[in-house]
Design a protein around this motif. Structure first.
Motif, PDB file in Angstrom:
ATOM      1  N   UNK A  89       6.424   8.141   2.354  1.00 49.60           N
ATOM      2  CA  UNK A  89       7.020   7.543   3.556  1.00 49.60           C
ATOM      3  C   UNK A  89       8.538   7.609   3.406  1.00 49.60           C
ATOM      4  N   UNK A  90       9.259   7.738   4.515  1.00 46.36           N
ATOM      5  CA  UNK A  90      10.723   7.745   4.455  1.00 46.36           C
ATOM      6  C   UNK A  90      11.285   6.383   4.047  1.00 46.36           C
ATOM      7  N   UNK A  91      12.479   6.379   3.518  1.00 51.44           N
ATOM      8  CA  UNK A  91      13.134   5.152   3.054  1.00 51.44           C
ATOM      9  C   UNK A  91      13.180   4.079   4.136  1.00 51.44           C
ATOM     10  N   UNK A  92      13.482   4.478   5.359  1.00 55.88           N
ATOM     11  CA  UNK A  92      13.605   3.512   6.451  1.00 55.88           C
ATOM     12  C   UNK A  92      12.346   2.737   6.758  1.00 55.88           C
ATOM     13  N   UNK A  93      11.203   3.227   6.320  1.00 61.70           N
ATOM     14  CA  UNK A  93       9.955   2.531   6.603  1.00 61.70           C
ATOM     15  C   UNK A  93       9.841   1.207   5.833  1.00 61.70           C
ATOM     16  N   UNK A  94      10.666   1.018   4.837  1.00 62.42           N
ATOM     17  CA  UNK A  94      10.688  -0.276   4.138  1.00 62.42           C
ATOM     18  C   UNK A  94      11.113  -1.399   5.081  1.00 62.42           C
TER      19      UNK A  94
END
Length: 193
Positions: free
Chosen positions: A158-163
């Motif tokens: 998953x991309x970092x922004x999904x955190x």
């Protein structure tokens, strides 16, 4: 509270949960009611679900329960809600809950709570909604989940922004600040050490 008028609470139905989790459910119901928010939940009378509903109603909130027929027979529907929907399947239940809610709050729970959480996060990833998801990390209950989310990102699933799709707080009293401050508040996500 801006655009947020109705909040869905996902949580466990186990009656064996430790008192610290029961106390958090009681407080969550109080906090949401005192903020004038409508509460959407799974419709059960047991465990944290029942405590959230009871205490929200005791403090003047409108509470809507959505329960599939299977669980109504198995666990029992809450007997005194503002509104109760008995639906055909778990899938219908989750869809209806998401449609009625402007935000989602996740208290401690079991596999069912995880199922609800992961579905709503997946729908966020698929841009099916952009509603706040707040995970109430009572007593560090969700620490392993927070680490798992970061591991998913670190391993490039998953991309970092999904955190930022979910915000972790330590207590029910912190939820309203997140709801009031929207995305800016969610950007304060602490790192996992």
């Amino acid at each position: 509270m801006g655009n947020i008028q109705s909040v869905c609470v996902y949580c466990g139905a186990s009656v064996r949960a430790d008192q610290i989790y029961k106390d958090a459910a009681v407080r969550m119901g109080e906090v949401l009611a005192k903020a004038g928010l409508q509460v959407i939940f799974g419709g059960g009378k047991l465990g944290l679900m029942g405590l959230v509903a009871d205490n929200a109603m005791a403090n003047g909130a409108r509470v809507i329960g959505i329960i599939p027929k299977l669980l109504e027979n198995f666990e029992g529907a809450h007997p005194s809600l503002s509104e109760l929907h008995i639906v055909d399947t778990m899938h219908t239940r989750k869809k209806k809950m998401s449609e009625l809610a402007d935000a989602f709050i996740v208290l401690p729970g079991g596999f069912g709570t995880l199922d609800e959480l992961f579905e709503i996060l997946t729908w966020r990833q698929l841009q099916m909604h952009d509603k706040p998801v707040i995970i109430v990390n009572v007593n560090g209950y969700w620490d392993p989940l927070r680490k798992l989310i970061h591991n998913i990102i670190e391993q490039n699933f998953a991309p970092t922004g999904h955190a930022l799709f979910a915000t972790f707080v330590d207590s029910p009293d912190e939820v309203l600040d997140i709801l009031e401050n929207g995305i800016e508040s969610r950007l304060k996500e602490p790192s996992v050490g």
